[in-house]
Design an enzyme around this catalytic site. Sequence first.
Site, PDB file in Angstrom:
ATOM      1  N   ARG A   1     -52.528  21.126  -4.029  1.00  0.00           N
ATOM      2  CA  ARG A   1     -51.870  22.410  -3.783  1.00  0.00           C
ATOM      3  C   ARG A   1     -52.164  23.409  -4.911  1.00  0.00           C
ATOM      4  O   ARG A   1     -52.279  24.597  -4.677  1.00  0.00           O
ATOM      5  CB  ARG A   1     -50.359  22.189  -3.638  1.00  0.00           C
TER       6      ARG A   1
ATOM      7  N   GLU B   1     -35.911  22.864 -19.959  1.00  0.00           N
ATOM      8  CA  GLU B   1     -37.164  22.105 -19.828  1.00  0.00           C
ATOM      9  C   GLU B   1     -36.953  20.666 -20.307  1.00  0.00           C
ATOM     10  O   GLU B   1     -37.450  19.719 -19.700  1.00  0.00           O
ATOM     11  CB  GLU B   1     -38.269  22.777 -20.639  1.00  0.00           C
TER      12      GLU B   1
ATOM     13  N   ARG C   1     -49.791  38.830  -1.061  1.00  0.00           N
ATOM     14  CA  ARG C   1     -49.492  37.687  -1.920  1.00  0.00           C
ATOM     15  C   ARG C   1     -50.539  36.572  -1.805  1.00  0.00           C
ATOM     16  O   ARG C   1     -51.069  36.314  -0.719  1.00  0.00           O
ATOM     17  CB  ARG C   1     -48.100  37.126  -1.585  1.00  0.00           C
TER      18      ARG C   1
ATOM     19  N   LYS D   1     -46.542  38.555   2.955  1.00  0.00           N
ATOM     20  CA  LYS D   1     -46.759  37.110   2.826  1.00  0.00           C
ATOM     21  C   LYS D   1     -47.401  36.675   4.136  1.00  0.00           C
ATOM     22  O   LYS D   1     -46.766  36.754   5.187  1.00  0.00           O
ATOM     23  CB  LYS D   1     -45.415  36.410   2.619  1.00  0.00           C
TER      24      LYS D   1
ATOM     25  N   GLU E   1     -34.805  29.981  -9.122  1.00  0.00           N
ATOM     26  CA  GLU E   1     -34.732  29.003  -8.028  1.00  0.00           C
ATOM     27  C   GLU E   1     -34.845  27.566  -8.538  1.00  0.00           C
ATOM     28  O   GLU E   1     -34.085  26.693  -8.109  1.00  0.00           O
ATOM     29  CB  GLU E   1     -35.862  29.321  -7.034  1.00  0.00           C
TER      30      GLU E   1
ATOM     31  N   ASN F   1     -40.343  36.682   3.775  1.00  0.00           N
ATOM     32  CA  ASN F   1     -40.306  35.970   5.060  1.00  0.00           C
ATOM     33  C   ASN F   1     -39.645  36.924   6.052  1.00  0.00           C
ATOM     34  O   ASN F   1     -38.432  36.915   6.227  1.00  0.00           O
ATOM     35  CB  ASN F   1     -39.494  34.683   4.952  1.00  0.00           C
TER      36      ASN F   1
ATOM     37  N   ASP G   1     -45.149  26.837  -8.075  1.00  0.00           N
ATOM     38  CA  ASP G   1     -44.057  27.663  -7.565  1.00  0.00           C
ATOM     39  C   ASP G   1     -42.901  27.751  -8.563  1.00  0.00           C
ATOM     40  O   ASP G   1     -41.880  27.085  -8.378  1.00  0.00           O
ATOM     41  CB  ASP G   1     -43.558  27.060  -6.239  1.00  0.00           C
TER      42      ASP G   1
ATOM     43  N   GLU H   1     -46.357  29.098   4.493  1.00  0.00           N
ATOM     44  CA  GLU H   1     -45.067  28.518   4.866  1.00  0.00           C
ATOM     45  C   GLU H   1     -44.619  28.994   6.251  1.00  0.00           C
ATOM     46  O   GLU H   1     -43.486  29.420   6.451  1.00  0.00           O
ATOM     47  CB  GLU H   1     -44.014  28.840   3.793  1.00  0.00           C
TER      48      GLU H   1
ATOM     49  N   GLU I   1     -32.480  34.836   0.557  1.00  0.00           N
ATOM     50  CA  GLU I   1     -33.226  33.588   0.353  1.00  0.00           C
ATOM     51  C   GLU I   1     -33.327  33.342  -1.149  1.00  0.00           C
ATOM     52  O   GLU I   1     -33.754  34.208  -1.906  1.00  0.00           O
ATOM     53  CB  GLU I   1     -34.623  33.690   0.981  1.00  0.00           C
TER      54      GLU I   1
ATOM     55  N   LYS J   1     -48.540  34.541  -8.221  1.00  0.00           N
ATOM     56  CA  LYS J   1     -47.445  33.905  -8.961  1.00  0.00           C
ATOM     57  C   LYS J   1     -47.941  33.463 -10.340  1.00  0.00           C
ATOM     58  O   LYS J   1     -49.122  33.167 -10.506  1.00  0.00           O
ATOM     59  CB  LYS J   1     -46.901  32.693  -8.202  1.00  0.00           C
TER      60      LYS J   1
HETATM   61  C1  GCV Z   1     -39.511  33.476   0.213  1.00  0.00           C
HETATM   62  C2  GCV Z   1     -40.861  29.065  -2.325  1.00  0.00           C
HETATM   63  C3  GCV Z   1     -39.426  29.306  -1.953  1.00  0.00           C
HETATM   64  C4  GCV Z   1     -39.306  30.091  -0.664  1.00  0.00           C
HETATM   65  C5  GCV Z   1     -40.079  31.396  -0.830  1.00  0.00           C
HETATM   66  C6  GCV Z   1     -41.517  31.066  -1.176  1.00  0.00           C
HETATM   67  C7  GCV Z   1     -42.340  32.320  -1.424  1.00  0.00           C
HETATM   68  O1  GCV Z   1     -41.452  28.192  -1.437  1.00  0.00           O
HETATM   69  O2  GCV Z   1     -38.737  28.104  -1.885  1.00  0.00           O
HETATM   70  O3  GCV Z   1     -37.955  30.318  -0.404  1.00  0.00           O
HETATM   71  O4  GCV Z   1     -40.010  32.170   0.342  1.00  0.00           O
HETATM   72  O5  GCV Z   1     -41.551  30.298  -2.354  1.00  0.00           O
HETATM   73  O6  GCV Z   1     -42.539  32.648  -2.580  1.00  0.00           O
HETATM   74  O7  GCV Z   1     -42.780  32.935  -0.480  1.00  0.00           O
END
Ligand code: GCV
Length: 664
Positions: free
Chosen positions: A321, A496, A304, A267, A378, A187, A350, A271, A145, A345
């Site tokens: 959010r 940036e 998390r 997690k 990402e 996930n 994100d 999501e 992922e 985080k």
């Molecule tokens: C692993 C973001 C990413 C997801 C990720 C999520 C997380 O939403 O796009 O792919 O999932 O963060 O940190 O859990």
Amino acid sequence: MAFEQAWLDYSRKLSCEGAGKIASVSIAIPEDRQDDLIGNSVTELQRAFLGLFGRELSVHTGTKACDGICLAFREGMQAEAYHVYEDGGKITIEAADSSGILYGVFALLCHMRTGGSLSGLELAKAPVMPMRMLNHWDNMDGSIERGYSGESFFFEDDEILVNDRTVTYARLAASVGINAAVINNVNVKDAATWLITERYADKVRELADVFGGYGIRLYLSLNYAAPMEVGRLNSADPLSEEVRAWWKKQMAYIFQKVPNLGGFLIKADSEGRPGPFTYGRTHADGANMLAEAALPYGAKIIWRCFVYNCQQDWRDEKTDRARSGYDNFIGLDGQFLDNVILQIKNGPMDFQVREPVHPLFGRLTKTNQMLEVQIAQEYTGQQRHVCYLIPMFREILAFHTYVAKEHDTVEDIVSGRTFAQKNCGMAAVANTGNDENWTGHDMAAANWYGFGRLAFEPELTAEEIAKEWIRLTFGMDEEVEETMLHILMTSWKAYENYNAPLGIGWMVNPNFHYGPSVDGYEYSRWGTYHRADHLGIGVDRSGEGTGYALLYREPNASVYNDKERCPDELILFFHHLPYTWKLKSGKTVIQHIYDTHFEGVEMVDEMVERFKKLQDKLPQKAYQRMLERFLHQKEHAREWRDQINSYFYRKTGIADEKGRKIYG
Ligand code: GCV
């Protein structure tokens, strides 16, 4: 060049003052304390000397034969610390434990390979962060992922892989001080749910042992609903006796099979993943249930804080959010067992190119905390654009939270200084895959290298780390070093510049998180809006808006809350402003947007021109691979520039003061 060795490629011959006399390694360590780490330390020295000098090192046990490199334990040193010094031509590497010896070996080799001499050598370091962890988002079918460098090297077709690449991975990670790794995606679905069962236990053990030989604790991501999916219970309620008993039994099983497993990453309620909310329970209930079951084995539960409502209505301007991590966890401060660590985080959204520091840092005072960053890029170019993230991570670590009179930075908190904690540190979402060079873009390896080095020694500057990586990877050529350093050090700012402006984030293609799409996230359910109309742009997170700015301690809250004082780079994150608003830079918001987008492209153009001059100085395969990506970045930066500039020109009708081409 052996690309699979990355910065540990010893095939380039070296001349190092003082190294000529070294012909042996002596292990002056009691036999009953010689473990795999000591064996691997010796092997690493042998491998390096053979490659770098073409010389076989002989190996002796005991102190007598100590005339080359001597490995010795010294009581009283900090765990994992090393001391390396030269005396009469002999090099001693001493530490209180075998991890320290291994780190000393890598420090010695790094010193030699980056131009250091052995005479008068004196290196002494202790890691600043107790936990220095990689989080891999690898799935058991082999996909990753948010992976941008091939497939997984941990998993294939629902099986665990343990092979030469596993060993090289462990060597690379250990060489920069990584001491923990989660191998599977947070996930957790399908086969991965079964990693804690007899289906995979033997293979997990094999992998944990390879890692253990390099001082790396193996961790697994857990499926919170495992009692239902594996145990066939009808609930995963953390207060149910049946569920608690199931976890205890399952932990007893997996730790009996894999005693050196470090623990678990979870997690939950995020999501679409299961969690304690389903049962009306808190995250403390969920985490503590697992922590209690894991405690007898000295294991840790890393929980998390990335919990938010991902079914938001874009019309709803009250829900923010950015507040969600804070709102979900602040009330639980002090309720977690000591073997629980909250993983937070770096920012409240994100991994955008620019975010404020997460407000939980500095507000949680009775809870173990770990900082989560992402080197997978990402949202920062997916290892196709160069974006060296260590300067960003350093800024985050240096952020003053004002939680205490002294030792109040994020670095202080996650290194354990502020609250005298031991269960804390830094984790990075990893950027590796089975591509030959590990990270797709050769230069993305600097983020992997840099993350480990930074977590071990946060006092290092981003330049120092970059230089080390360049020298280790490409050798000691001045032009190569100067060019690569310039590219790395300007890359975050360039990205940036042509990305979403002034901290607002998210103007990205929502499916792949790659490429510009100004309104891509604007009418979605993800809570990620810029709220641009023809008059202005930005989210009002002041006290008159969502109140997010006030979550920080003073003076941060007042600064962020006040449009006049809020730093330019975050102004649209905190405030909705007219396009004609004058920034501290003296420019209007709209002119800033135009200028930065043109500048970003110019910066990339310069990078590419400078890079091209290295054609004869780099291994051809690496040069071509990088060139291809640079040419893509050059085009793609233009796409970003033109889409963003056109969007705002069309919205506002305000022309660029400098009359440059903007598509109407
Ligand atoms: C692993 C973001 C990413 C997801 C990720 C999520 C997380 O939403 O796009 O792919 O999932 O963060 O940190 O859990």
